[in-house]
Design an enzyme around this catalytic site. Structure first.
Site, mmCIF file in Angstrom:
data_model
loop_
_atom_site.group_PDB
_atom_site.id
_atom_site.type_symbol
_atom_site.label_atom_id
_atom_site.label_comp_id
_atom_site.label_asym_id
_atom_site.label_seq_id
_atom_site.Cartn_x
_atom_site.Cartn_y
_atom_site.Cartn_z
ATOM 1 C CG ASP A 1 -3.191 -2.399 11.267
ATOM 2 O OD1 ASP A 1 -2.566 -1.611 12.000
ATOM 3 O OD2 ASP A 1 -4.398 -2.301 11.029
ATOM 4 C CB ALA B 1 -14.858 -0.709 15.429
ATOM 5 C CD GLN B 2 -12.489 -6.722 12.249
ATOM 6 O OE1 GLN B 2 -12.468 -7.812 11.745
ATOM 7 N NE2 GLN B 2 -13.001 -5.671 11.640
ATOM 8 C CB THR C 1 -5.386 -3.914 20.789
ATOM 9 O OG1 THR C 1 -4.077 -4.221 20.307
ATOM 10 C CG2 THR C 1 -5.857 -5.040 21.694
ATOM 11 C CB VAL D 1 -0.985 -6.167 7.523
ATOM 12 C CG1 VAL D 1 0.063 -6.554 8.564
ATOM 13 C CG2 VAL D 1 -0.594 -6.688 6.153
ATOM 14 C CD GLU E 1 -2.151 2.156 5.353
ATOM 15 O OE1 GLU E 1 -1.100 1.832 5.923
ATOM 16 O OE2 GLU E 1 -3.205 1.501 5.423
ATOM 17 C CB THR F 1 -9.564 3.628 14.870
ATOM 18 O OG1 THR F 1 -9.857 3.883 16.236
ATOM 19 C CG2 THR F 1 -8.074 3.414 14.698
ATOM 20 C CB VAL G 1 -6.908 -8.522 13.624
ATOM 21 C CG1 VAL G 1 -7.615 -7.547 12.698
ATOM 22 C CG2 VAL G 1 -7.400 -9.941 13.392
ATOM 23 N NE ARG H 1 -1.316 -1.417 4.311
ATOM 24 C CZ ARG H 1 -2.360 -1.910 4.986
ATOM 25 N NH1 ARG H 1 -3.481 -1.255 5.025
ATOM 26 N NH2 ARG H 1 -2.295 -3.073 5.584
#
Lengths: 353, 353
Positions: free
Chosen positions: A236, A148-149, A210, A302, A65, A93, A233, A54
């Site tokens: 990243d 949120a995830q 986190t 990522v 990104e 975020t 997760v 990216r």
């Protein structure tokens, strides 16, 4: 002014509202299972894609990104930011939007919100990877980080891996309460925990998710026993990791796209030549996944552009049947393509008339 | 469903129609002069910008590119394609859109069409460069290639450099007729020519702006005499050039961003260490522009992200006063930023109610 754009000039746009309608229409678990299947299908044809790390623009407070890719027929890219301090301002975020375009003409095919879609595809990718890597018969997932995830991860692992119990922990108990409330009544046993150690009790899968932009140690070495699959997760971007270095040394590490993961993933803590396995090679059978029941597998996730591409294509495939889009007059489209200037003049003349 | 997005979630969108209204409201020459001033101001603070060569995805028939930059406070990027064969399908060779975002939060500030805006900023940049490089007292411009960019170039050079005569040539006489018709009555002497040699007669400035994706020789060496300024607009991707190699050797060459121009510009024909001057350094006075009246100056223009950034910021500055935008529900914005999932659930509940 009566400029009436032609069909070519109109780009379907999927707003946040329409994305929510789409998710509710399809069903969130079904949609993540569908996305996992699309992503897996695209991972099977991995060598065919244009791949590039990216393109990141870093600042003190976050990163913006662009993540492009193409399969030679369709081009896609995502705009995504990562700003950990946003939460304190009442902002997301991570927010995102994306675009598909026709490689043959360069004309956009669809613009879409991707904040929600990224949450769905991230969870779908995690669960798809775990389907290949987690120990057989895994039923329990520890979920460390309940932001949120978190709910998306829990439900994706239920739908795709058959997880029946999720054990929640967050440094902020309010996040755990929010997550437990949202997951209530959805067919999962939800256990709220007060420490990471409690959360990982009996879990065959540990998901860390986190958001701090720092080198954190969400999991220390002595917390992780044999046979576990770790779904990392949250680490990243450069300077943001979640796992203790020594866990990495004990684990078989699986990644999406090594040139990107070595910069952004947990493995930024390791030497550049530390062996990793590309997930797509496990899926095509050209490399090995989990070797035995005692191995620690780690999916150092990522997020890669191909996952966004798969997700955008999926949403695009639903447009006609659902009608869940608006039309944007985004592409200037004069009758004579060489007469862009005349198009403006005629708009002015019509306006004056 | 009564999901009502907050202000943060709404992104102003400038459609093609609204961009045309804005151009007509401000006036096309005035707007290009304004844009040239904005671009020049940003070139003066060049070292401050995040710079990267555009991220290109090439195919047999064209290219799709992302062009990001940031000044540390505002981030901008443009999506742009280049598909020479599009014209035969009745489509634009180049279409574009762009986005501005807030570096502090990563949230988008504006989405805008940029097909028209790119035409304006390209011409404004060309004329701004010529203001610094062309021989004093230049009055006549040859315009070789009379496609979508031609009228913008002619009027930008009128507004910014005081050009009074433009001499048109295109391999297709219909393009020349279109251009001459569009320029009629706008205060320029317009001469339609039947050969490039005729077009450059008496011209102090030669603009080449053709669209073939190939190594073409629009200008051969013996056509270009002393003291001329060449504005080479059309050669802007690998394998696409317009000028004979020998002209380059006789000229003092000025570029936007060397790492990009060496890949995409006329100078892709030259060795990598051939000396070039960066235009921003001429503007800040840290390097020399035209040295004498007999020198051939060449602006090897490929278009750089900072020009798009300047143009987007200019359009953004006009939003409030003109109201020429729509509002897009593009950013998911739950009340609790960690509760993206709950936002979807509540949307469903409201819908069912």
């Amino acid at each position: 002014m009566t400029h009436t754009p032609s069909r070519q000039a109109i780009v379907p746009f999927v707003s946040v509202d329409n994305m929510m309608r789409l998710v509710l229409h399809i069903g969130i678990e079904r949609m993540m299972a569908d996305l996992a299947a699309e992503i897996e299908a695209d991972f099977r044809r991995w060598p065919l894609f244009d791949k590039t790390p990216r393109v990141a623009s870093h600042s003190d407070v976050g990163v913006i990104e662009l993540m492009p890719t193409s399969d030679g027929e369709t081009y896609g890219f995502k705009y995504v930011n990562g700003h950990p301090a946003n939460m304190k301002k009442g902002l997301q975020t991570v927010t995102a939007f994306g675009l598909l375009a026709d490689v043959a003409t360069g004309y956009p095919l669809m613009l879409s919100e991707m904040t929600i879609l990224t949450a769905l595809r991230t969870a779908a990718t995690s669960a798809m990877a775990a389907k290949w890597l987690a120990p057989k018969g895994a039923t329990t997932m520890a979920m460390i980080g309940n932001g949120a995830q978190a709910e998306f991860q829990a439900l994706a692992f239920k739908a795709i891996c058959g997880i029946t119990e999720v054990r929640l922990y967050d440094i902020d108990p309010a996040a755990t309460r929010k997550c437990a409330t949202n997951l209530a009544g959805r067919g999962l046993t939800v256990v709220s925990c007060t420490s990471p150690e409690e959360a990982i009790l009996g879990a065959q899968i540990i998901t860390t998710c986190t958001a701090d932009k720092q080198l954190a140690t969400i999991l220390s070495d002595n917390m992780v026993g044999a046979g576990v699959h770790i779904n990392a997760v949250g680490g990243d971007c450069p300077g943001k990791t979640e796992l203790h270095h020594d866990i990495l040394l004990r684990a078989q590490i699986f990644v999406e796209y090594p040139p990107q993961t070595r910069i952004e993933g947990e493995i930024q803590q390791l030497p550049e030549n530390h062996p990793v396995t590309e997930l797509w090679q496990v899926i095509t059978g050209s490399d090995q996944g989990r070797r035995d029941a005692r191995e620690i597998t780690l999916f150092d996730s990522v997020g890669f552009a191909i996952e966004d591409f798969s997700a955008l294509r999926y949403v695009h495939s639903k447009l006609r049947a659902t009608g869940l889009f608006a039309e944007l007059d985004m592409i200037a489209d004069p009758d004579d393509p060489r007469d862009l200037f005349g198009m403006i003049l005629r708009a002015g003349a019509t306006r004056a008339a």
